[in-house]
Write a protein that holds these residues in place. Structure first.
Motif, PDB file in Angstrom:
ATOM      1  N   GLY A 289    -137.051  17.070  15.118  1.00  0.00           N
ATOM      2  CA  GLY A 289    -135.795  16.420  14.792  1.00  0.00           C
ATOM      3  C   GLY A 289    -134.820  17.334  14.058  1.00  0.00           C
ATOM      4  O   GLY A 289    -135.052  18.533  13.905  1.00  0.00           O
ATOM      5  N   THR A 290    -133.727  16.741  13.576  1.00  0.00           N
ATOM      6  CA  THR A 290    -132.611  17.508  13.016  1.00  0.00           C
ATOM      7  C   THR A 290    -132.527  17.445  11.499  1.00  0.00           C
ATOM      8  O   THR A 290    -131.628  18.061  10.921  1.00  0.00           O
ATOM      9  N   GLU A 291    -133.397  16.718  10.841  1.00  0.00           N
ATOM     10  CA  GLU A 291    -133.347  16.599   9.383  1.00  0.00           C
ATOM     11  C   GLU A 291    -133.687  17.940   8.748  1.00  0.00           C
ATOM     12  O   GLU A 291    -134.745  18.510   9.015  1.00  0.00           O
ATOM     13  N   HIS A 292    -132.793  18.462   7.913  1.00  0.00           N
ATOM     14  CA  HIS A 292    -132.920  19.844   7.453  1.00  0.00           C
ATOM     15  C   HIS A 292    -134.080  20.082   6.491  1.00  0.00           C
ATOM     16  O   HIS A 292    -134.522  21.222   6.343  1.00  0.00           O
ATOM     17  N   ARG A 293    -134.583  19.067   5.845  1.00  0.00           N
ATOM     18  CA  ARG A 293    -135.774  19.267   5.009  1.00  0.00           C
ATOM     19  C   ARG A 293    -136.976  19.673   5.851  1.00  0.00           C
ATOM     20  O   ARG A 293    -137.888  20.355   5.366  1.00  0.00           O
ATOM     21  N   LYS A 294    -136.979  19.259   7.107  1.00  0.00           N
ATOM     22  CA  LYS A 294    -138.033  19.677   8.031  1.00  0.00           C
ATOM     23  C   LYS A 294    -137.576  20.861   8.878  1.00  0.00           C
ATOM     24  O   LYS A 294    -138.352  21.779   9.150  1.00  0.00           O
ATOM     25  N   LEU A 295    -136.313  20.827   9.283  1.00  0.00           N
ATOM     26  CA  LEU A 295    -135.805  21.843  10.197  1.00  0.00           C
ATOM     27  C   LEU A 295    -135.883  23.246   9.594  1.00  0.00           C
ATOM     28  O   LEU A 295    -136.286  24.198  10.277  1.00  0.00           O
ATOM     29  N   LEU A 296    -135.537  23.393   8.318  1.00  0.00           N
ATOM     30  CA  LEU A 296    -135.487  24.729   7.717  1.00  0.00           C
ATOM     31  C   LEU A 296    -136.868  25.382   7.590  1.00  0.00           C
ATOM     32  O   LEU A 296    -137.063  26.509   8.065  1.00  0.00           O
ATOM     33  N   PRO A 297    -137.853  24.729   6.951  1.00  0.00           N
ATOM     34  CA  PRO A 297    -139.169  25.394   6.868  1.00  0.00           C
ATOM     35  C   PRO A 297    -139.834  25.577   8.217  1.00  0.00           C
ATOM     36  O   PRO A 297    -140.508  26.596   8.452  1.00  0.00           O
ATOM     37  N   LEU A 298    -139.650  24.626   9.127  1.00  0.00           N
ATOM     38  CA  LEU A 298    -140.253  24.778  10.446  1.00  0.00           C
ATOM     39  C   LEU A 298    -139.549  25.864  11.263  1.00  0.00           C
ATOM     40  O   LEU A 298    -140.181  26.555  12.063  1.00  0.00           O
TER      41      LEU A 298
END
Length: 348
Positions: A289-298
């Motif tokens: 997905g696009t949520e940056h709390r997940k997008l950035l580390p992944l």
């Protein structure tokens, strides 16, 4: 609650998969080469060098030198650079609200290339004598950053189009200066070395090159994670973000500073490696997905895996010759870019 939990489990699953894949990729990167070394021997050597435990008679001096002094630092630098490019790619696409944006869109890589090329050509004498290539590349990147900053600030705003056009203009200007400096090179080998560096390379990596980019990427990731909610809002448009109480001009300025600094760090140690920042965020958005709390580390993990794998291909595809990393990423990234562009045009 039920809507959040599955997403969290999926993100954890993707994270675990990427960590395992990264460990495998690093193992292969250290094992494979002109001298193939079994994976068990690789990690025994690493454990011995870190802890002092183990029987050093279980491997040759050549294997120890290759693992500890040549391949492991190179693989770890690929992890750091790939992570940094993945992070910067995700943020740049939010910064200019364009999923086809690349971190080098801001012109910083052109400045870094100019600094590095000037040291290669003129580093033996004059004011540049004794200046290291990473230092000069970083200084050139800061020059580019300053020029784009001045252009973007005119009119008091940091609109996406102003940043993009400023970055493109500065990038072309500095690329022209770089070409002029290359023409002044004295010999063919010097020119070949310049072109090889500009296409991206991790050759000659030493342990001393790792701390600065590693610390920079870690701090940059933390700073950007702290702005994950404003980043999410920015994707919905400036008016929506402002309506949520976000100072859009200030946010864009902060993001511009962080992404430029990270890009400068990456280019200063690895040369200009394109398409990683473009490809990685798209892959991660499909997975989590696009949520940056997940997008950035992944994106950091995915970028690390991709660049380690690409570096292995660059090293062993034409042994004993080495292919510049930028050529491999371009062969992968250009078709993907055309596919994404085609899909984007079909939606209009």
């Amino acid at each position: 609650m039920s809507a959040v939990a599955p997403m969290s489990r999926r993100a954890l699953t993707v994270t675990a998969f990427l960590l395992l894949t990264l460990a495998l990729a690093v193992t292969l990167a250290v094992s494979l080469g002109p001298l193939d070394i079994p994976a068990g021997t690789v990690w025994t050597i690493v454990a011995h060098k870190i802890s002092g435990l183990g029987d050093a008679s279980g491997w040759t001096v050549s294997e120890e030198v290759v693992v500890w002094q040549v391949r492991l630092p190179r693989a770890l630098l690929a992890v750091v650079v790939g992570a940094g490019l993945g992070i910067v790619g995700a943020v740049t696409q939010a910064l200019v609200r364009n999923p086809l944006a690349d971190p080098y869109l801001l012109g910083v890589s052109s400045g870094a290339s100019l600094g590095a090329v000037m040291v290669i050509v003129y580093g033996g004498a004059g004011a540049l004598a004794g200046v290291g290539l990473p230092t000069a590349a970083f200084a050139g990147a800061l020059l580019a950053f300053g020029l784009v900053w001045l252009i973007a600030r005119r009119g008091g705003g940091y609109a996406p189009m102003r940043l993009v056009l400023g970055g493109v203009a500065v990038g072309q200007l500095l690329a022209g200066l770089t070409s002029f400096v290359i023409l002044r090179a004295d010999d063919e080998q010097q020119t070949k070395g310049i072109l090889f560096w500009m296409l991206g390379s991790l050759g000659g990596t030493e342990w001393r090159l790792l701390p600065l980019p590693a610390i920079g990427v870690a701090l940059g990731l933390l700073a950007l994670l702290a702005r994950s909610r404003p980043l999410n809002a920015l994707l919905m448009g400036d008016e929506t973000a402002a309506g949520l109480g976000i100072d859009v001009a200030r946010l864009r300025r902060e993001l511009f500073v962080v992404t430029s600094a990270l890009t400068a760090l990456m280019v200063s140690v690895s040369g200009a490696i394109g398409f990683v920042g473009l490809m990685v965020p798209h892959v991660v958005r499909l997975l989590a997905g696009t949520e940056h709390r997940k997008l950035l580390p992944l994106s950091a993990l995915t970028g690390a895996v991709l660049l380690v794998a690409v570096d292995v291909v660059a090293r062993i595809a034409l042994e004993p010759e080495e292919i510049p990393i930028g050529i491999v990423t371009a062969l992968i990234g250009a078709p993907l870019f055309l596919y994404l562009l085609d899909r984007r045009l079909e939606r209009r």
